[in-house]
Each structure stands twice: as C-alpha cells, then as structure tokens.
Design a protein around this motif. Structure first.
Motif, PDB file in Angstrom:
ATOM      1  N   GLN A   1      29.199 -29.188  15.842  1.00  0.00           N
ATOM      2  CA  GLN A   1      30.535 -29.015  16.421  1.00  0.00           C
ATOM      3  C   GLN A   1      30.645 -29.900  17.657  1.00  0.00           C
ATOM      4  OE1 GLN A   1      30.364 -24.874  17.414  1.00  0.00           O
ATOM      5  NE2 GLN A   1      30.102 -24.207  15.292  1.00  0.00           N
ATOM      6  N   PRO A   2      31.855 -30.272  18.029  1.00  0.00           N
ATOM      7  CA  PRO A   2      32.008 -31.071  19.256  1.00  0.00           C
ATOM      8  C   PRO A   2      31.355 -30.413  20.473  1.00  0.00           C
ATOM      9  CG  PRO A   2      34.039 -31.139  18.001  1.00  0.00           C
ATOM     10  CD  PRO A   2      33.125 -30.164  17.290  1.00  0.00           C
ATOM     11  N   ALA A   3      31.315 -29.087  20.495  1.00  0.00           N
ATOM     12  CA  ALA A   3      30.694 -28.368  21.619  1.00  0.00           C
ATOM     13  C   ALA A   3      29.171 -28.571  21.668  1.00  0.00           C
ATOM     14  CB  ALA A   3      31.002 -26.873  21.531  1.00  0.00           C
ATOM     15  N   ASP A   4      28.597 -29.110  20.615  1.00  0.00           N
ATOM     16  CA  ASP A   4      27.166 -29.408  20.611  1.00  0.00           C
ATOM     17  C   ASP A   4      26.868 -30.717  21.327  1.00  0.00           C
ATOM     18  OD1 ASP A   4      26.947 -28.211  17.191  1.00  0.00           O
ATOM     19  OD2 ASP A   4      26.554 -27.116  19.063  1.00  0.00           O
ATOM     20  N   SER A   5      27.873 -31.454  21.687  1.00  0.00           N
ATOM     21  CA  SER A   5      27.687 -32.731  22.381  1.00  0.00           C
ATOM     22  C   SER A   5      27.007 -32.490  23.726  1.00  0.00           C
ATOM     23  CB  SER A   5      29.025 -33.443  22.591  1.00  0.00           C
ATOM     24  OG  SER A   5      29.628 -33.740  21.357  1.00  0.00           O
ATOM     25  N   ALA A   6      25.879 -33.125  23.924  1.00  0.00           N
ATOM     26  CA  ALA A   6      25.080 -32.947  25.140  1.00  0.00           C
ATOM     27  C   ALA A   6      23.866 -33.864  25.018  1.00  0.00           C
ATOM     28  CB  ALA A   6      24.616 -31.498  25.290  1.00  0.00           C
ATOM     29  N   THR A   7      23.046 -33.867  26.045  1.00  0.00           N
ATOM     30  CA  THR A   7      21.752 -34.554  25.964  1.00  0.00           C
ATOM     31  C   THR A   7      20.686 -33.520  25.608  1.00  0.00           C
ATOM     32  OG1 THR A   7      22.352 -36.267  27.551  1.00  0.00           O
ATOM     33  CG2 THR A   7      20.017 -35.841  27.257  1.00  0.00           C
ATOM     34  N   TYR A   8      19.851 -33.872  24.650  1.00  0.00           N
ATOM     35  CA  TYR A   8      18.799 -32.961  24.203  1.00  0.00           C
ATOM     36  C   TYR A   8      17.444 -33.560  24.580  1.00  0.00           C
ATOM     37  CZ  TYR A   8      22.406 -30.418  21.791  1.00  0.00           C
ATOM     38  OH  TYR A   8      23.534 -29.671  21.533  1.00  0.00           O
ATOM     39  N   LEU A   9      16.633 -32.725  25.206  1.00  0.00           N
ATOM     40  CA  LEU A   9      15.339 -33.156  25.728  1.00  0.00           C
ATOM     41  C   LEU A   9      14.223 -32.409  25.025  1.00  0.00           C
ATOM     42  CD1 LEU A   9      16.333 -32.622  29.463  1.00  0.00           C
ATOM     43  CD2 LEU A   9      16.168 -34.840  28.374  1.00  0.00           C
ATOM     44  N   CYS A  10      13.167 -33.119  24.660  1.00  0.00           N
ATOM     45  CA  CYS A  10      11.965 -32.422  24.226  1.00  0.00           C
ATOM     46  C   CYS A  10      10.996 -32.427  25.406  1.00  0.00           C
ATOM     47  CB  CYS A  10      11.343 -33.066  22.987  1.00  0.00           C
ATOM     48  SG  CYS A  10      10.638 -34.702  23.224  1.00  0.00           S
ATOM     49  N   ALA A  11      10.143 -31.423  25.433  1.00  0.00           N
ATOM     50  CA  ALA A  11       9.141 -31.314  26.492  1.00  0.00           C
ATOM     51  C   ALA A  11       7.879 -30.721  25.890  1.00  0.00           C
ATOM     52  CB  ALA A  11       9.648 -30.449  27.646  1.00  0.00           C
ATOM     53  N   LEU A  12       6.736 -31.205  26.310  1.00  0.00           N
ATOM     54  CA  LEU A  12       5.509 -30.633  25.797  1.00  0.00           C
ATOM     55  C   LEU A  12       4.581 -30.284  26.946  1.00  0.00           C
ATOM     56  CD1 LEU A  12       3.475 -33.334  25.885  1.00  0.00           C
ATOM     57  CD2 LEU A  12       4.795 -33.872  23.877  1.00  0.00           C
ATOM     58  N   ASP A  13       3.703 -29.333  26.663  1.00  0.00           N
ATOM     59  CA  ASP A  13       2.872 -28.824  27.743  1.00  0.00           C
ATOM     60  C   ASP A  13       1.765 -29.805  28.078  1.00  0.00           C
ATOM     61  OD1 ASP A  13       0.065 -27.349  26.563  1.00  0.00           O
ATOM     62  OD2 ASP A  13       1.655 -27.834  25.130  1.00  0.00           O
ATOM     63  N   SER A  14       1.415 -29.786  29.324  1.00  0.00           N
ATOM     64  CA  SER A  14       0.388 -30.683  29.817  1.00  0.00           C
ATOM     65  C   SER A  14      -0.414 -29.928  30.862  1.00  0.00           C
ATOM     66  CB  SER A  14       1.055 -31.913  30.436  1.00  0.00           C
ATOM     67  OG  SER A  14       0.109 -32.776  31.003  1.00  0.00           O
ATOM     68  N   ASN A  15      -1.541 -30.438  31.228  1.00  0.00           N
ATOM     69  CA  ASN A  15      -2.324 -29.848  32.309  1.00  0.00           C
ATOM     70  C   ASN A  15      -2.650 -28.385  32.013  1.00  0.00           C
ATOM     71  OD1 ASN A  15      -3.671 -29.679  34.754  1.00  0.00           O
ATOM     72  ND2 ASN A  15      -1.833 -29.270  35.926  1.00  0.00           N
ATOM     73  N   TYR A  16      -3.227 -28.167  30.845  1.00  0.00           N
ATOM     74  CA  TYR A  16      -3.661 -26.826  30.434  1.00  0.00           C
ATOM     75  C   TYR A  16      -2.502 -25.839  30.419  1.00  0.00           C
ATOM     76  CZ  TYR A  16      -8.063 -29.056  31.422  1.00  0.00           C
ATOM     77  OH  TYR A  16      -9.104 -29.947  31.447  1.00  0.00           O
ATOM     78  N   GLY A  17      -1.326 -26.345  30.044  1.00  0.00           N
ATOM     79  CA  GLY A  17      -0.189 -25.460  29.855  1.00  0.00           C
ATOM     80  C   GLY A  17       0.471 -24.995  31.122  1.00  0.00           C
ATOM     81  N   GLN A  18       0.232 -25.659  32.219  1.00  0.00           N
ATOM     82  CA  GLN A  18       0.813 -25.201  33.463  1.00  0.00           C
ATOM     83  C   GLN A  18       2.071 -25.951  33.843  1.00  0.00           C
ATOM     84  OE1 GLN A  18      -0.143 -22.385  35.032  1.00  0.00           O
ATOM     85  NE2 GLN A  18      -1.383 -22.264  33.188  1.00  0.00           N
ATOM     86  N   ASN A  19       2.311 -27.104  33.271  1.00  0.00           N
ATOM     87  CA  ASN A  19       3.586 -27.758  33.521  1.00  0.00           C
ATOM     88  C   ASN A  19       3.987 -28.579  32.310  1.00  0.00           C
ATOM     89  OD1 ASN A  19       2.567 -30.546  33.851  1.00  0.00           O
ATOM     90  ND2 ASN A  19       1.576 -29.718  35.655  1.00  0.00           N
TER      91      ASN A  19
END
Lengths: 115, 112
Positions: free
Chosen positions: B81-99
């Motif tokens: 839908q047009p309301a889905d328009s946005a920037t989508y970010l992926c992120a993965l854990d680093s530093n033993y899952g702390q950030n």
C-alpha cells in the motif's frame, strides 16, 4: 506512555563550538543507546548505558564526544569541539532489558549541522 | 572486511504488488537479524526479528527469511500500500549480541 524524546530536534553550530544533545528514554528503561547517521552512511552504534554505567562505548569516534547519564535517567551527548564531519543525525534508543532480543525504541533524532 | 548491503538504494513498486527487499552481509555471523522501518524525520521502528535457526517469520503482511548459507535475508511486503512507503533497514547483532550493525537501507515507494 511517552516515547523516547530528544532535544533539540535540530542544531546548527560552527566548527569549534560545543553542542550538547539530550535524550529522555522511556520511563523504566534501564538501557539507553546512542547511534548516529552521517550523510550517506548507515546508522552506527556509539555507546550503551545500563542505568548510569557505560556498558559499551566501543563506537564512540574520538575523545571529542562525551556521554553521560547521571542518575540513570536522561542522557547527554556532548561534542566539544565540533568538527565538520560530526554533522549527521544522532539517535537515542532505549530498552527495558539489554540484548538483541529486546526491542529498542528509537527517538526522532537530533539533526546536527556543523558549518 | 565486514559489510552489510541492501539490494538497492530505492525501489518503486505498484500498489497491490509484493515488495521484496534484500539484505546481504559479509564476514558476520549473526545469531539474529532485525528489520526496521524508518519514516522521514523519525527514528527507526522495529518490525521483525528472525533467529539464525529460523528460516521464515511472518507478521501480518510482512514475511522475513534468513539464509545463513547465502548470508542473506529477504523482507517481503505483500499487497503493498502507499502507506508502506518508507526506508527499510536491516540490522544484525554484533559484539556478542550487545549492539546492532545497520545496513544502509532501501527506500521503498509504493505507487498508487
């Protein structure tokens, strides 16, 4: 319930000046994180507080950046002296517990422009 | 060197179609991968988390897959839908899952 708030929303300063950014996390959230996104780059982790203690500050770029969280409530991030490359958006996030399984709630960010 | 890439800086699709966004990583071994949505002038908002031992996760019109062999996650929005328009970010854990380590994001535009 109020979300994470940040102040100011925008700041324009000259190179060499000092700027202090503030973050108020969600009430009861012990974990507070600072991130920044410089122009054209990805969001990068700066540091993580658990209450008033710095748990991880491995992302702080240099000693011109000083973060504090006295009393374990709000946090400030001071840049002194500011340089041109410090321009970007600074985000704060908070979570109830630490770890990647905990949802982090982000504030709207402070847009910093250093001229 | 370590790197996270998202398929394209911008993606335009027609309303009602399925949007597919890609996140590829190099020299990381994440146990978790997250997807966020960011609207202009706002901070990222968490959408979904998927663990390394999960192949797929769904939430309403959203579906995420995680292939640790290909080192890739796919993010699908069905019936966009047009309301889905946005920037989508992926992120993965680093530093033993702390950030987290974030990808650069994909700006999705759903055209009416």
């Amino acid at each position: 319930e109020a979300g994470v708030t940040q102040f100011p929303s925008h700041s324009v300063i000259e190179k060499g000046q000092t700027v202090t950014l503030r973050c108020d996390p969600i009430s009861g959230h012990d974990n507070l994180y600072w991130y920044r996104r410089v122009m054209g780059k990805e969001i990068k982790f700066l540091l993580h507080f658990v209450k008033e203690s710095k748990q991880d500050e491995s992302g702080m770029p240099n000693n011109r950046f000083l973060a504090e969280r006295t009393g374990g409530t709000y946090s400030t991030l001071k840049v002194q002296p500011a340089e041109l490359e410090d321009s970007g958006v600074y985000f704060c996030a908070s979570s109830y517990r630490q770890g990647v399984l905990e949802t982090q709630y982000f504030g709207p960010g402070t847009r910093l422009l250093v001229l | 060197s370590q790197k996270i890439e998202q398929n394209s800086e911008a993606l335009n699709i027609q309303e009602g179609k399925t949007a597919t966004l890609t996140c590829n990583y190099t020299n990381y071994s994440p146990a978790y991968l997250q997807w966020y949505r960011q609207d202009p002038g706002r901070g990222p908002v968490f959408l979904l988390l998927i663990r390394e031992n999960e192949k797929e996760k769904r939430k309403e019109r959203l579906k995420v897959t995680f292939d640790t062999t290909l080192k890739q996650s796919l993010f699908h929005i069905t019936a966009s839908q047009p309301a889905d328009s946005a920037t989508y970010l992926c992120a993965l854990d680093s530093n033993y899952g702390q950030n987290f380590v974030f990808g650069p994001g994909t700006r999705l535009s759903v055209l009416p």
